[in-house]
Design a protein around this motif. Structure first.
Motif, mmCIF file in Angstrom:
data_model
loop_
_atom_site.group_PDB
_atom_site.id
_atom_site.type_symbol
_atom_site.label_atom_id
_atom_site.label_comp_id
_atom_site.label_asym_id
_atom_site.label_seq_id
_atom_site.Cartn_x
_atom_site.Cartn_y
_atom_site.Cartn_z
ATOM 1 N N UNK A 120 0.856 -1.195 0.000
ATOM 2 C CA UNK A 120 0.000 0.000 0.000
ATOM 3 C C UNK A 120 0.890 1.243 0.000
ATOM 4 N N UNK A 121 0.348 2.330 -0.473
ATOM 5 C CA UNK A 121 1.106 3.579 -0.466
ATOM 6 C C UNK A 121 2.128 3.634 -1.582
ATOM 7 N N UNK A 122 3.189 4.414 -1.344
ATOM 8 C CA UNK A 122 4.205 4.598 -2.376
ATOM 9 C C UNK A 122 5.528 4.011 -1.881
ATOM 10 N N UNK A 123 6.526 3.997 -2.742
ATOM 11 C CA UNK A 123 7.788 3.370 -2.348
ATOM 12 C C UNK A 123 8.399 4.063 -1.121
ATOM 13 N N UNK A 124 8.396 5.400 -1.144
ATOM 14 C CA UNK A 124 9.032 6.124 -0.031
ATOM 15 C C UNK A 124 8.069 6.430 1.110
ATOM 16 N N UNK A 125 6.788 6.331 0.846
ATOM 17 C CA UNK A 125 5.775 6.567 1.891
ATOM 18 C C UNK A 125 4.815 5.383 1.889
ATOM 19 N N UNK A 126 5.271 4.227 2.401
ATOM 20 C CA UNK A 126 4.403 3.045 2.311
ATOM 21 C C UNK A 126 3.285 3.036 3.354
ATOM 22 N N UNK A 127 2.284 2.185 3.078
ATOM 23 C CA UNK A 127 1.264 1.899 4.086
ATOM 24 C C UNK A 127 0.005 2.736 3.977
ATOM 25 N N UNK A 128 -0.829 2.538 4.995
ATOM 26 C CA UNK A 128 -2.128 3.225 5.095
ATOM 27 C C UNK A 128 -1.998 4.358 6.101
ATOM 28 N N UNK A 129 -2.965 5.252 6.084
ATOM 29 C CA UNK A 129 -2.957 6.322 7.082
ATOM 30 C C UNK A 129 -4.355 6.897 7.251
ATOM 31 N N UNK A 130 -4.487 7.768 8.234
ATOM 32 C CA UNK A 130 -5.761 8.450 8.466
ATOM 33 C C UNK A 130 -5.674 9.873 7.942
ATOM 34 N N UNK A 131 -6.539 10.204 7.017
ATOM 35 C CA UNK A 131 -6.679 11.584 6.557
ATOM 36 C C UNK A 131 -7.916 12.161 7.251
ATOM 37 N N UNK A 132 -7.768 13.355 7.843
ATOM 38 C CA UNK A 132 -8.915 13.993 8.516
ATOM 39 C C UNK A 132 -9.447 15.102 7.624
#
Ligand code: L3W
Ligand code: SF4
Length: 427
Positions: A229-241
């Motif tokens: 998930x995400x991008x190569x340098x910013x992997x993973x999931x996150x919470x956007x508010x």
């Protein structure tokens, strides 16, 4: 869109209980982590590429790896739950909906850095969160996930839930540590970073709530899964508010690199009959962006390339009824109020920035006051002791860059050109 992780049980009845968490794989990652050597846990988090979710995006596993080993000193884990950046509202709902995800992450992180004591520094005004997290700590201790000899592993951890006293600056990690030690919360000079000399001058990891709550999933599902998930340098999931002039404000979990256009689609768009004027990618400390930036990937690199910062991923949405000068003035008042007073550029500068903005917004400023405003910004940004000084100037400089004409219109009209009542958020 990948399946939700952090929000997977939000909205379920009594989602905050241990029983509910166990139904969703709760504490499975802890058992796996305790069966691994601590360095392997750090390696797993490094491999996943998890980056700090508190604003700076520093690699979490790297930070954990800085904690010296065999130094004979106590090590500490401190969770920064002092969420107070304007627009930022992800850690509070996370702790309310699922405090056990955070606690499981705390035990795994403490085990990895060989800490026997952890502190959760919670914003003092949010009493329901304090109660909820405290109740979860009691519940986890009774079930053997905290305290002595956790799950028979020989590892022990004590957790203290500490109430902050409402100062924004205590979200800065070293001010938080001063506050936790019982002093007035003011930033310390770095280096030394907390990893070498933090709480009580001992090696300390300070991580944001969302960062720590993301750790159990990495241990459960693996680094490769996280990196899918995400991008190569910013992997993973996150919470956007998403907040402000949006049809359905709230928390939206998504892979890093999702765009505002995609998030707005999920959130029902800008409120009916209106159009986007400007927005913040990561709270008021990050330079504002406009409708031109709807397709910017919301990861650390993408937002930086657009001239801003991902920050806390707090997307405050403003439509065309908002006076940008008034919005910036409100943020400026906040920074002037929250400046801790330790250094002159920020203490004096934020006061003067607010005064000039007041005149500009009323349309009573002089012809050279816009230049004066930018001149004061230059004396504050990069010359202040901590990031609050830079943050105070970000919305000002970026708003003048994008909306210079609107500032000038106030001067020409001799008043705010936005009729009272139209600017719904700032009336
Ligand atoms: C050891 C080194 N550790 C860096 C660690 C450092 C910290 C982390 C990031 O500010 C930003 C700020 C706000 N050895 C190290 C090292 N570290 N080099 O890495 O450090 P840094 O200085 O890049 O950032 P920071 O001090 O953590 C955070 C911005 O976030 N922000 C604020 C959000 C507010 C909240 C809230 O209300 N809770 O999060 C939003 O944009 O302006 O720029 O741990 O020790 N060589
Ligand atoms: Fe305090 Fe502002 Fe200086 Fe930071 S920049 S130390 S908040 S006065």
């Amino acid at each position: 869109m990948s399946a939700p992780v952090l929000t997977r049980m939000w909205g379920e009845p009594e989602s905050w209980t241990l029983e509910a968490y166990r139904r969703h794989d709760g504490y499975r990652a802890l058992a796996a982590a305790l069966a691994m050597p601590p360095d392997d846990v750090i390696a797993a988090v490094k491999d996943a590429g998890l980056r700090g979710r508190g604003g700076a995006g520093f690699p979490t596993g790297v930070k954990w790896g800085y904690i010296p080993q065999g130094d004979g000193k106590p090590h500490y884990l401190v969770v920064n739950a002092d969420e107070s950046e304007p627009g930022t509202c992800k850690d509070v709902p996370l702790m309310m909906a699922n405090p056990h995800e955070l606690i499981e992450g705390v035990v795994i992180a403490a085990y990895a850095i060989r800490a026997r004591q952890a502190f959760l520094y919670v914003r003092g005004e949010v009493v329901p969160v304090l109660r909820r997290v405290h109740a979860a700590v009691v519940e986890a201790t009774a079930a053997g996930y905290l305290g002595e000899d956790i799950l028979g592993s020989g590892f022990s951890l004590d957790v203290v839930v500490h109430a902050g006293a409402g100062a924004y600056i205590c979200g800065e990690e070293t001010a938080l540590l001063d506050s936790l030690e019982g002093r007035r919360g003011q930033p310390r000079l770095r280096p030394p970073f907390p990893a070498t000399a933090g709480l009580y001058a001992c090696p300390t990891v300070v991580n944001n709530v969302e960062t720590i709550a993301s750790v159990p999933a990495i241990l459960r599902e693996g680094a490769k899964w996280f990196r899918s998930m995400g991008t190569e340098k910013s992997p993973g999931f996150t919470l956007y508010s998403l907040s402000g002039h949006v049809a359905r404000p709230g928390q939206y979990e998504a892979p890093l690199g999702t765009t505002l256009r995609e998030l707005l689609t999920r959130a029902g768009g800008v409120r009916d009959g209106h159009r986007l004027k400007f927005w913040t990618p990561g709270g008021s400390s990050t330079p504002i962006l406009t409708g031109k930036h709807l397709d910017v990937p919301l990861d650390y690199e993408g937002v930086a390339a657009a001239g801003s910062m991902l920050g806390t991923k707090a997307l405050q949405i403003f439509d065309e009824t908002t006076c940008v000068v008034r919005a910036v003035l409100r943020w400026s008042e906040f920074y002037a109020h929250e400046s801790c007073g330790k250094c002159t550029p920020c203490r004096e500068g934020t006061f003067w920035l607010t005064r000039i903005l007041e005149e500009l917004e009323r349309g009573t400023a002089g012809a050279d006051d816009l230049d004066k405003l930018l001149d004061v910004c230059e004396s504050v940004a990069g010359r202040s002791f901590c990031a609050l000084g830079d943050a105070a100037t970000s919305p000002i400089v970026s708003s003048v860059a994008h909306f210079r004409d609107e500032y000038l219109a106030h001067l020409h009209v001799g008043a705010c050109p936005f009729p009272p009542g139209r600017s719904a958020l700032f009336a």
